[in-house]
Scaffold this motif. Structure first.
Motif, PDB file in Angstrom:
ATOM      1  N   ILE A  38     -37.202  -8.609   3.779  1.00 64.48           N
ATOM      2  CA  ILE A  38     -35.869  -8.670   4.407  1.00 64.48           C
ATOM      3  C   ILE A  38     -36.095  -9.599   5.512  1.00 64.48           C
ATOM      4  N   GLY A  39     -34.765 -10.046   5.779  1.00 66.49           N
ATOM      5  CA  GLY A  39     -34.950 -11.158   7.294  1.00 66.49           C
ATOM      6  C   GLY A  39     -33.493 -11.491   7.425  1.00 66.49           C
ATOM      7  N   GLY A  40     -33.613 -11.816   8.785  1.00 63.06           N
ATOM      8  CA  GLY A  40     -32.011 -11.816   9.409  1.00 63.06           C
ATOM      9  C   GLY A  40     -31.652 -13.297   9.564  1.00 63.06           C
ATOM     10  N   VAL A  41     -30.477 -13.605   9.109  1.00 68.28           N
ATOM     11  CA  VAL A  41     -29.770 -14.736   9.034  1.00 68.28           C
ATOM     12  C   VAL A  41     -28.229 -14.938   9.557  1.00 68.28           C
ATOM     13  N   GLY A  42     -27.521 -15.984   9.705  1.00 75.23           N
ATOM     14  CA  GLY A  42     -26.222 -16.127  10.142  1.00 75.23           C
ATOM     15  C   GLY A  42     -25.410 -16.011   8.831  1.00 75.23           C
ATOM     16  N   ASN A  43     -24.048 -16.457   8.899  1.00 73.98           N
ATOM     17  CA  ASN A  43     -22.931 -16.196   8.175  1.00 73.98           C
ATOM     18  C   ASN A  43     -23.051 -17.339   6.879  1.00 73.98           C
ATOM     19  N   THR A  44     -23.759 -18.490   6.983  1.00 68.91           N
ATOM     20  CA  THR A  44     -23.780 -19.334   6.173  1.00 68.91           C
ATOM     21  C   THR A  44     -24.650 -19.652   5.298  1.00 68.91           C
ATOM     22  N   PRO A  45     -26.083 -19.480   5.744  1.00 69.48           N
ATOM     23  CA  PRO A  45     -27.160 -19.709   4.625  1.00 69.48           C
ATOM     24  C   PRO A  45     -27.018 -18.691   3.532  1.00 69.48           C
ATOM     25  N   PRO A  46     -26.760 -17.454   3.525  1.00 69.86           N
ATOM     26  CA  PRO A  46     -26.510 -16.829   2.061  1.00 69.86           C
ATOM     27  C   PRO A  46     -25.437 -17.427   1.250  1.00 69.86           C
TER      28      PRO A  46
END
Length: 340
Positions: A89-97
């Motif tokens: 699991i990891g944290g990213v912003g709204n665009t990379p996914p």
């Protein structure tokens, strides 16, 4: 009018903060371990990210499983690691996914945070004659390709009656864009905090427009489907997300304390860190992964498909898991108000 250049010493720490917003930076991994027990949760992080917040808030105490941290320079390589099952699991912003989904990656959005988009801005130099985004036609704008700022630029132009093709886009990563902006080589720069705060604090520019009202202000925790199928790991993920939600709330009530930790962890000047915390970080609240969220991300996906930056249609709803929503408020719940 002569524009003051950013000191080179500030470019390095800021270059480390490509953040979850996107970009094509390479991954740099390292590891540290917290907790105890036979189960290990592999967590992808970014400099000054989840680990730092959890540690500052005291939420890494009392773990009955281990957390092994791996640090990445930005969201895309972190999601590549999730796809490869190198991290759980990891944290990213709204665009990379969106881009990862477009590439057919094995990823699942399991948690969301909603903040203001006031730190997502199109900046212009202090001496610029531009007063609104509608005046950007024919002007040069720096932006990191595939980043949340890339979408914010597209959405802001659309709201002003313009298309991306109406401006001269210069795809630059933040450190290069910062240098181009302060040396007068571009007319504007679409970017996010802490870069917005860096420029404003140094009095090297002003905000032409922000993403408020045109972008969704979401950030995500993204898990590997294989980890979610493992009952023990899924239970650890649920506990981890609860700790992260509490730590995020802690930031709102301890802004100066968190800014000191963040500045030390990233090398940012304290004044820049504090401004960014007040404008952006402290506004975030935990929200549900729900239908309005999926619809908002679908709009981003469709936009980049139309721009041919994603090869085909993406059904973002295929890349979410709502099991950890619990009693969280809807994704449309207003974020906390940013402080001046």
């Amino acid at each position: 009018m002569r524009r003051r250049l950013v000191p080179a010493a500030l470019l390095l720490p800021l270059a480390l903060l490509l953040t979850a917003c996107g970009g094509s930076a390479t991954a740099g991994t390292g590891s540290d371990t917290d907790g105890q027990g036979s189960l290990t949760l592999d967590v992808g992080d970014q400099k000054g990210g989840s680990e730092a917040i959890l540690r500052a808030a005291g939420e890494l105490e009392g773990l009955d499983y281990k957390i092994k941290w791996s640090t990445f320079t930005s969201g895309p390589p972190l999601l590549e690691a999730v796809n490869a099952e190198a991290v759980d699991i990891g944290g990213v912003g709204n665009t990379p996914p969106v881009f990862a989904a477009g590439a057919g990656s094995k990823i699942t959005v399991v948690s969301a945070f909603h903040g203001t988009s006031e730190g997502d801005a199109i900046l212009v130099p202090n001496g610029s004659k531009l007063t609104g985004p509608e005046q950007l036609k024919g002007k040069s704008v720096a932006v990191a390709q595939g980043s949340s700022a890339n979408y914010q630029l597209v959405a802001s132009l659309k709201k002003a009656g313009l298309k991306l093709g109406d401006v001269h886009v210069k795809y630059l990563q933040p450190a290069d864009a910062l240098a181009a902006f302060t040396s007068g080589k571009v007319d504007a720069w679409a970017v996010w905090d802490p870069y917005t705060s860096q420029v404003l604090q140094a009095k090297q520019g002003r905000i032409l427009t922000t993403g408020e009202g045109v972008t969704n202000g979401l950030t995500f925790q993204v898990a590997a489907p294989s980890a979610l199928r493992d009952k023990a790991k899924a239970a650890a993920i649920e506990d981890y997300l609860g700790r992260l939600r509490r730590a995020t709330a802690w930031v709102h009530d301890h802004q100066e304390e968190w800014a000191k930790v963040w500045a030390k962890d990233t090398g940012l000047p304290y004044e820049v860190a504090l401004a960014s915390v007040r404008r952006t970080n402290a506004t975030r609240i935990s929200v549900a992964v729900d239908k309005p969220l999926v619809a908002s991300e679908q709009e981003i996906a469709d936009t980049f498909t139309e721009l041919k930056l994603i090869p085909g249609k993406v059904d973002f709803g295929d890349f979410v898991d709502t099991r950890f929503n619990g009693g969280l408020p809807p994704s449309t719940t207003p974020a906390r108000t940013a402080q001046p």
